[in-house]
Design an enzyme around this catalytic site. Structure first.
Site, short mmCIF file in Angstrom:
data_model
loop_
_atom_site.label_atom_id
_atom_site.label_comp_id
_atom_site.label_asym_id
_atom_site.label_seq_id
_atom_site.Cartn_x
_atom_site.Cartn_y
_atom_site.Cartn_z
CG ASN A 68 -1.91 26.93 1.46
OD1 ASN A 68 -2.56 25.96 0.90
ND2 ASN A 68 -0.97 26.85 2.11
CB VAL A 70 -3.47 24.28 -2.62
CG1 VAL A 70 -3.38 23.44 -3.94
CG2 VAL A 70 -2.89 25.79 -2.72
CB CYS A 128 -2.10 18.19 4.01
SG CYS A 128 -2.96 19.63 2.90
CE LYS A 163 5.98 20.37 5.42
NZ LYS A 163 6.04 20.86 3.98
CB ILE A 189 5.99 23.71 11.26
CG1 ILE A 189 5.89 25.25 10.55
CG2 ILE A 189 6.66 23.87 12.61
CD1 ILE A 189 5.23 26.30 11.48
CB THR A 191 0.23 25.63 6.95
OG1 THR A 191 -0.53 24.66 6.47
CG2 THR A 191 1.12 25.89 5.61
N GLY A 215 4.71 31.58 5.89
CA GLY A 215 5.10 32.95 5.40
C GLY A 215 6.12 33.33 6.96
N GLY A 241 9.62 27.23 7.75
CA GLY A 241 8.44 27.86 8.23
C GLY A 241 9.05 29.35 8.27
CB THR A 264 5.55 31.47 2.04
OG1 THR A 264 4.46 30.40 2.52
CG2 THR A 264 4.71 32.83 1.65
C1 FMN Z 1 0.76 27.15 -1.47
C2 FMN Z 1 1.16 26.32 -0.49
C3 FMN Z 1 1.09 24.69 -0.70
C4 FMN Z 1 1.66 23.86 -0.04
N1 FMN Z 1 1.47 22.61 -0.56
C5 FMN Z 1 2.30 21.68 0.60
C6 FMN Z 1 2.18 20.27 0.05
O1 FMN Z 1 1.59 20.00 -1.07
N2 FMN Z 1 2.70 19.32 0.95
C7 FMN Z 1 3.33 19.84 2.07
O2 FMN Z 1 3.81 18.89 2.81
N3 FMN Z 1 3.30 21.05 2.38
C8 FMN Z 1 2.67 21.94 1.50
N4 FMN Z 1 2.90 23.34 2.05
C9 FMN Z 1 3.67 23.74 3.37
C10 FMN Z 1 5.10 23.97 3.00
O3 FMN Z 1 5.82 23.09 2.34
C11 FMN Z 1 5.63 24.62 4.27
O4 FMN Z 1 5.98 23.67 5.23
C12 FMN Z 1 4.86 25.78 4.98
O5 FMN Z 1 4.36 26.67 4.07
C13 FMN Z 1 5.93 26.71 5.93
O6 FMN Z 1 7.10 26.99 5.26
P1 FMN Z 1 6.89 28.53 4.57
O7 FMN Z 1 6.50 29.38 5.57
O8 FMN Z 1 8.35 28.95 4.37
O9 FMN Z 1 6.22 28.61 3.35
C14 FMN Z 1 2.27 24.19 1.39
C15 FMN Z 1 2.46 25.55 1.41
C16 FMN Z 1 1.97 26.66 0.56
C17 FMN Z 1 2.10 28.08 0.94
#
Ligand code: FMN
Ligand code: FAD
Ligand code: FES
Lengths: 301, 243
Positions: A68, A70, A128, A163, A189, A191, A215, A241, A264
């Site tokens: 992503n 964003v 980020c 974070k 973690i 991303t 994901g 994560g 995700t």
């Molecule tokens: C679309 C999207 C937007 C995200 N926006 C943020 C954010 O604004 N701030 C942040 O600290 N992490 C953000 N993340 C990271 C997630 O909070 C998380 O740390 C990361 O996706 C790993 O977890 P997951 O594999 O379960 O998604 C974002 C992740 C995704 C996929």
């Protein structure tokens, strides 16, 4: 059966949280999930001023994961306080506000603005990968992590979580920098940076070239980072994560996570957090675990 | 939620029409998110092509692994579908003369729209590269003009060529199709000062407005603003969309 966990000065009803940026400000998912049943909601990352984010495309599917970009599109702290917090306040859960300053001063200003009722904790987003100012640039520098944490702790009594980014060689140094700065917990973690190329045009799919991978694909990497971070610090670790099941969540807790966050996978199954919570209870029942805290950091190496 | 497949037929090469049981009543222009199975992770968005007493139809073109998997699904199999999602087409009783314009795999939502329009004078312009489809179904609801780029069916050319002949009659235009077509429709609507709604596409994550991945650039007082295709759209007023 005891599911409660403690982080900083807070007690959470259970260790199942939702990760920042994947759950908006709770409204949309409230038609699928009873928000009262979540341990905490980590809201979308906020900046001091509203932010428009990156041009599309912002998402791309990869094997078992997504990239992503964003770029922190959000309504800003004031917009959050006015339009989003009143809704979140109605629920009996903890609200963790993710903030992403472009400068250290912005982190401090945001922390001050958020020092109000209804906000339970701050998550300092120094990780980020999709923004030019701040973000991961802070998170790959232990001195910045230390400085930001210390300055924020100085102006707030809220629980402060830092974070961390996995895009570093040795996570232990960064977790320790947060602890030394006075953090109540670290979360990880964020991303993992990656990229994808259109083979016809030979151009990167994303305008920023790099994007953030999340994901199921990232889970083993995330687990390793949580394990290592926990070895380096004595403060609680929030693990995330790639979590998609109760088994995944329990793995994170075994390697040291006091709580877990699901990101995700909410997209794939909007009610997965409830399934994960039930699965954790079932595991506890089957293994005669009366208190979830018995699982945390119980790894046999 | 699991939904049982009633049919899944290839109506022309690479284009499938799939019908399944679905309880929630949709509005024209809304979409559903379908778990395509196999090794896909995210659900894929598809516009609603028809809805009739608990039965929903979508039409899709095989493009990647998700739509390929969908094409292998058999009658009585179950699929996971959420929705209906998004803000669809607005229907106004005050307008008598409607112009519906669609291209290629963008035409399915316009069929459901045409069916729901109550206006007297409905002109429908459908453009294809070559093989036309759904023409008979559209003909039930209005006067259909077809264009093909190779001239194999109807008029040779683009929808914009056909639009010019009937544009003066229109009180409102509804459009769906590939981006260049939408941009051309927007230009025409502005030139003739006719209100126009278009359905746009963007890659999606959550499909419900939480993740901010489905950005559509729109005009705002202070420049521009990224709106969410899944929630603010997929249907927008053409004049606000920045291509
Ligand atoms: C679309 C999207 C937007 C995200 N926006 C943020 C954010 O604004 N701030 C942040 O600290 N992490 C953000 N993340 C990271 C997630 O909070 C998380 O740390 C990361 O996706 C790993 O977890 P997951 O594999 O379960 O998604 C974002 C992740 C995704 C996929
Ligand atoms: C609101 C909306 C309504 C749609 N309605 C229809 C419809 O009625 N019929 C139909 O055939 N298609 C429709 N689409 C497009 C459809 O979602 C994509 O074709 C599908 O997701 C491709 O999945 P795949 O796994 O087969 O392809 P992938 O391997 O994922 O990608 C193949 C190509 O499809 C496109 N694509 C991939 N994901 C998306 C996405 N999330 N949104 C848009 N395009 C994408 C990309 O251009 C890509 O190059 C719609 C899209 C949106 C946003
Ligand atoms: S797809 Fe998540 S906000 Fe639109």
């Amino acid at each position: 059966m005891r599911l409660k966990v403690n982080i900083g000065n807070l007690e959470f009803k259970n260790p199942v949280f939702v990760a920042s940026g994947t759950f908006g400000f709770g409204k949309e998912y409230s038609q699928y999930v009873d928000l009262n049943k979540l341990g905490a909601i980590m809201v979308k990352g906020l900046t001091l001023n509203p932010k428009e984010g990156n041009p599309p495309p912002r998402i791309y599917e990869t094997p078992s994961g997504i990239l992503n970009s964003v770029g922190l599109q959000n309504p800003g702290v004031d917009g959050f306080l006015k339009d989003e917090l009143p809704f979140l306040k109605k629920f009996d859960t903890k609200i963790i506000v993710n903030i992403a300053g472009e400068t250290i001063e912005e982190f401090v200003t945001m922390a001050q603005k958020l020092d109000i009722d209804g906000v339970h904790a701050l998550e300092l987003n120094v990780s980020c990968p999709n923004v030019k100012e701040g973000g991961m640039a802070f998170g790959v520098n232990p001195n910045s992590i230390y400085e930001i944490t210390k300055r924020v702790k100085y102006v707030t009594d809220k629980t402060v979580i830092v974070k961390l980014t996995p895009n570093v060689a040795d996570i232990k140094i960064y977790a320790k920098a947060a602890e030394d700065g006075g953090a109540d917990a670290v979360s990880l973690i964020n991303t993992i940076t990656g990229m994808v190329v259109d083979i016809n045009s030979k151009r990167p799919i994303f305008k920023n070239i790099f994007a953030g991978l999340s994901g199921p694909a990232v889970k083993p990497i995330a687990l390793k980072h949580v394990y290592e971070a926990k070895k380096a610090v004595s403060i609680p670790v929030i693990g995330m994560g790639g979590i998609s099941s109760a088994e995944d969540a329990i793995e994170f807790m075994i390697v040291g996570a006091t709580a877990v966050a699901i990101g995700t996978y909410n997209f794939i199954n909007p009610t997965c957090t409830m399934d994960i919570l039930e699965g954790i209870k079932k595991y506890m029942n089957e293994n005669n675990v009366s208190d979830i805290n018995q699982i945390i950091n119980s790894i046999n190496v | 939620m699991k939904h049982t497949i009633i049919r899944n037929d290839e109506i022309k090469s690479g284009v499938f029409r799939m019908e399944f049981h679905f309880e929630d009543i949709p509005m024209p222009g809304q979409f559903v998110m379908i778990d395509c199975g196999g090794r896909t992770l995210l659900k894929r968005p598809f516009s609603i092509c028809d809805y009739n007493e608990g039965k929903m139809t979508v039409m899709y073109q095989v493009r990647g692994k998700g739509t390929y998997n969908l094409s292998k699904i058999k009658v009585n199999d179950e699929i996971d579908v959420t929705g209906p999602h998004g803000h669809g087409f607005d229907i106004f009783d005050k307008f008598n003369n409607i112009l519906v314009v669609g291209g290629g795999i963008g035409i399915p939502p316009l069929l459901f729209l045409s069916k729901k329009l109550k206006s007297k004078n409905i002109n429908i312009v459908l453009g294809f590269r070559s093989d036309a489809f759904l023409i008979d179904e559209f003909s039930k609801y209005g006067n259909v003009l077809v264009t093909t780029e190779d001239g194999s069916y109807g008029m040779k050319g683009y929808v914009t060529d056909a639009m010019k002949e009937i544009i003066n009659e229109a009180d409102i235009i509804y459009g769906c199709g590939p981006k260049p077509m939408l941009n051309a429709i927007k230009d025409i609507s502005e030139k003739y000062k006719i209100p126009c709604q278009i359905s746009v596409e963007e890659r999606m994550g959550c499909g419900i407005g939480a993740c901010m991945t489905c950005a559509c650039k729109t005009l705002a007082e202070d420049g521009y603003h990224y709106k969410k295709v899944c929630k603010d759209g997929p249907v927008f007023w053409a004049k606000e969309v920045v291509f």
